[in-house]
Enzyme design. Structure first.
Site, short mmCIF file in Angstrom:
data_model
loop_
_atom_site.label_atom_id
_atom_site.label_comp_id
_atom_site.label_asym_id
_atom_site.label_seq_id
_atom_site.Cartn_x
_atom_site.Cartn_y
_atom_site.Cartn_z
N ARG B 17 0.87 -1.19 0.00
CA ARG B 17 0.00 0.00 0.00
C ARG B 17 0.90 1.23 0.00
O ARG B 17 1.82 1.32 0.82
CB ARG B 17 -0.91 0.00 1.23
CG ARG B 17 -2.08 -0.98 1.12
CD ARG B 17 -3.09 -0.51 0.08
NE ARG B 17 -4.27 -1.38 -0.01
CZ ARG B 17 -5.18 -1.29 -0.98
NH1 ARG B 17 -5.05 -0.38 -1.93
NH2 ARG B 17 -6.20 -2.10 -1.00
N CYS B 81 -8.10 -11.12 -13.00
CA CYS B 81 -6.84 -11.51 -12.35
C CYS B 81 -5.78 -11.91 -13.36
O CYS B 81 -4.60 -11.97 -13.03
CB CYS B 81 -7.07 -12.68 -11.40
SG CYS B 81 -8.34 -12.38 -10.18
N GLY B 114 -11.00 -1.96 1.36
CA GLY B 114 -12.23 -2.55 1.88
C GLY B 114 -12.78 -3.62 0.94
O GLY B 114 -12.08 -4.10 0.06
N CYS B 199 -5.63 -13.85 0.32
CA CYS B 199 -4.71 -12.78 -0.02
C CYS B 199 -5.42 -11.43 0.08
O CYS B 199 -6.64 -11.36 0.10
CB CYS B 199 -4.13 -12.98 -1.42
SG CYS B 199 -5.18 -12.40 -2.77
#
Lengths: 135, 379
Positions: B17, B81, B114, B199
């Protein structure tokens, strides 16, 4: 209060109790849900809309604890795979949240019930399967 | 004309992040590193393919504008993905066919925080509670327990293995080992999956420069880069349908892609030395052992239990730490695997190095369905 299905063409509300509407291919004879014009399996263009069995067998189940975005019901709630006699497995919310009552092989039955009231004051009907518990 | 395709160089922005950075910053860093690593003049790049899902309009263009590598075709590719795998496939085919001689493939993402809302779902399905991804992961894991005899301990063992591997990866988000007990005791997300078995969506970027093979020693060749969607009928397939058939023994998109890749490369699972595969959650890794034909059906639990896929095992899987350690920035994750495997095949993976790795497989799969299988080989 007037009521509507949560999605047009999803529920047969003329029957009591209400049923789910699926598609049946007139060529390969396999069922799908929700109903669509073209058969997802054999690509034929001749499918008919049919009511699906209201009783099924639970194949797999889990419990959702956190409300996903846009969800209008209560947490926790069950989510599982229900096998219908038509040879169909469908993903469905489950009314039961106790995992011990959501064993594979359990008999389950369709419940059509109001999920929320929309801006025009109509009851919006959703569906879930509930275990047929012998009390 | 059909030419062998080689990787000229790779670049990566760590997965994690990064509050002060935008997605373009992440992409620029990864592409810059790939350009420097390959010593390719950016003005020689003839086409660019950017894999991303959440980055919005012309995301790849914004990166290349910042790097002044413009005036070429730039294409943004979304395949869930497997977005990076889809971009790679296009880049590889462009070199193989002779269309271009120097192609940039990169992927980047800054995932929302979130619970992520996916535009895949129609509003009614969200209102009904049909959209929670962890519940689908859990149902698939339960099916593995039922049909392959996988145990909760084996699910936890995948997480233990990948987190242990991730400790050595400076580009991973989580670099902390967990015990089996800690994984099993972490909060239940959806039974049987606990928090440490899943994950985390996050941020990152990765880049690969492609060119025709030059026939020099220790080149890393892209032997196959294959993308496949699903066949209908499996209610728990990654296309996330609302129905399937009771008789749902349908070939999965991963197996379709794997078989096509092995055939295209003239390689088989027995040739592999190291594998990076989709471990969105622990069950997905085990399922992939079977779908990639690494082990026989019903044996995936035994494989993790016997240590086959540990770093020192018969076939090390996710030596990078996998998505469980790195986190999953959708557009970047597939190319992050390629970066790791390039280093493995070049003998440049440091403390994560698998000795004498010559042949590698990379696999991603996700909603669509999209499954990507890439085979790399060192000359």
């Amino acid at each position: 209060m007037p009521s509507i299905p949560i999605r047009p063409g999803l529920l047969d509300l003329d029957r009591t109790p209400a049923r789910l509407l699926g598609g049946r291919c007139t060529e390969c004879r396999r069922h799908h849900f929700p109903a669509q014009a073209d058969c997802p399996y054999c690509a034929s263009t001749s499918c008919e809309t049919v009511p699906l069995s209201e009783r099924g067998i639970l194949y797999l189940a889990t419990v959702v604890h956190n409300a996903p975005p846009g969800y209008c019901g209560q947490v926790p709630y069950g989510l599982g795979v229900v096998e219908l006699p038509e040879g169909l497995r469908i993903i469905s919310p489950l009314t039961e949240v106790r995992l011990e009552r959501l064993q594979a092989g359990a008999s389950v039955r369709l419940r059509v019930a109001p999920l929320f009231v929309d801006e025009q004051g109509r009851e919006v009907l959703g569906y879930a399967f509930a275990p047929e518990v012998e009390e | 004309m059909s030419r062998a395709v080689a990787i000229a160089g790779v670049g990566i922005h760590p997965f994690g992040r990064f509050d002060g950075k935008g997605v373009v910053d992440l992409g620029v860093e990864a592409v810059r590193m790939a350009l420097e690593n390959s010593r390719v003049d950016r003005r020689r790049v003839q086409a660019a393919y950017c894999g991303t899902v959440y980055s919005g309009v012309a995301a790849g263009h914004r990166v290349l504008t910042a790097l002044a590598a413009t005036g070429i075709p730039i294409m943004n590719i979304e395949a869930g993905c497997a977005s990076g795998g889809a971009a790679l496939q296009l880049g590889v085919e462009a070199i193989r066919s002779g269309q271009y001689d120097c192609v940039l493939v990169f992927g980047m993402e800054k995932m929302p925080r979130g619970i992520i809302r996916s535009s895949f779902w129609e509003p009614w399905a969200e209102q009904m509670g049909l959209s929670p991804a962890p519940a689908y992961f859990a149902l698939r894991a339960q099916r593995l327990m039922r049909e392959s005899g996988v145990t909760r301990e084996q699910l936890a063992q995948v997480s233990v293995k990948n987190h242990r591997n991730g400790v050595d990866n400076p580009y991973a988000m989580f670099r902390k080992p967990f015990t089996l007990e800690q994984v099993l005791a972490s909060p239940v997300v959806c039974d049987p999956l606990t928090l440490y078995m899943l994950c985390s969506p996050n941020e990152g970027a990765a880049a690969v420069l492609l060119r025709p093979a030059a026939g020099v020693p220790r080149e890393v060749i892209v032997a196959a880069a294959i993308l496949r969607s699903h066949l209908p009928g499996n209610v728990l397939g990654e296309h996330t349908p609302l129905c399937g058939l009771t008789d749902d023994d349908v070939t999965s998109p991963t197996e379709l892609a794997a078989r096509a890749a092995y055939e295209a490369a003239g390689l088989g699972p027995e040739d592999l030395d190291v594998v990076e595969l989709q471990d969105t959650e622990s069950g997905r890794e085990l399922q992939s052992y079977e779908e990639l034909l690494l082990c026989r059906r019903g044996e995936c639990g035994k494989w993790i239990a016997n240590g086959h896929t540990e770093r020192g095992g018969e076939l090390p899987v996710n030596v990078s730490g996998g998505l469980l350690s790195k986190g999953e920035p959708l557009g970047a994750s597939a190319l992050g695997q390629i970066v790791e495997l390039y280093w493995q095949l070049r003998g440049e993976a440091g403390s994560r190095q698998v000795p004498q790795a010559r042949v590698a497989l990379a696999h991603t799969v996700g909603r669509g369905a999209n499954a990507s299988v890439v085979l790399l080989r060192q000359t």
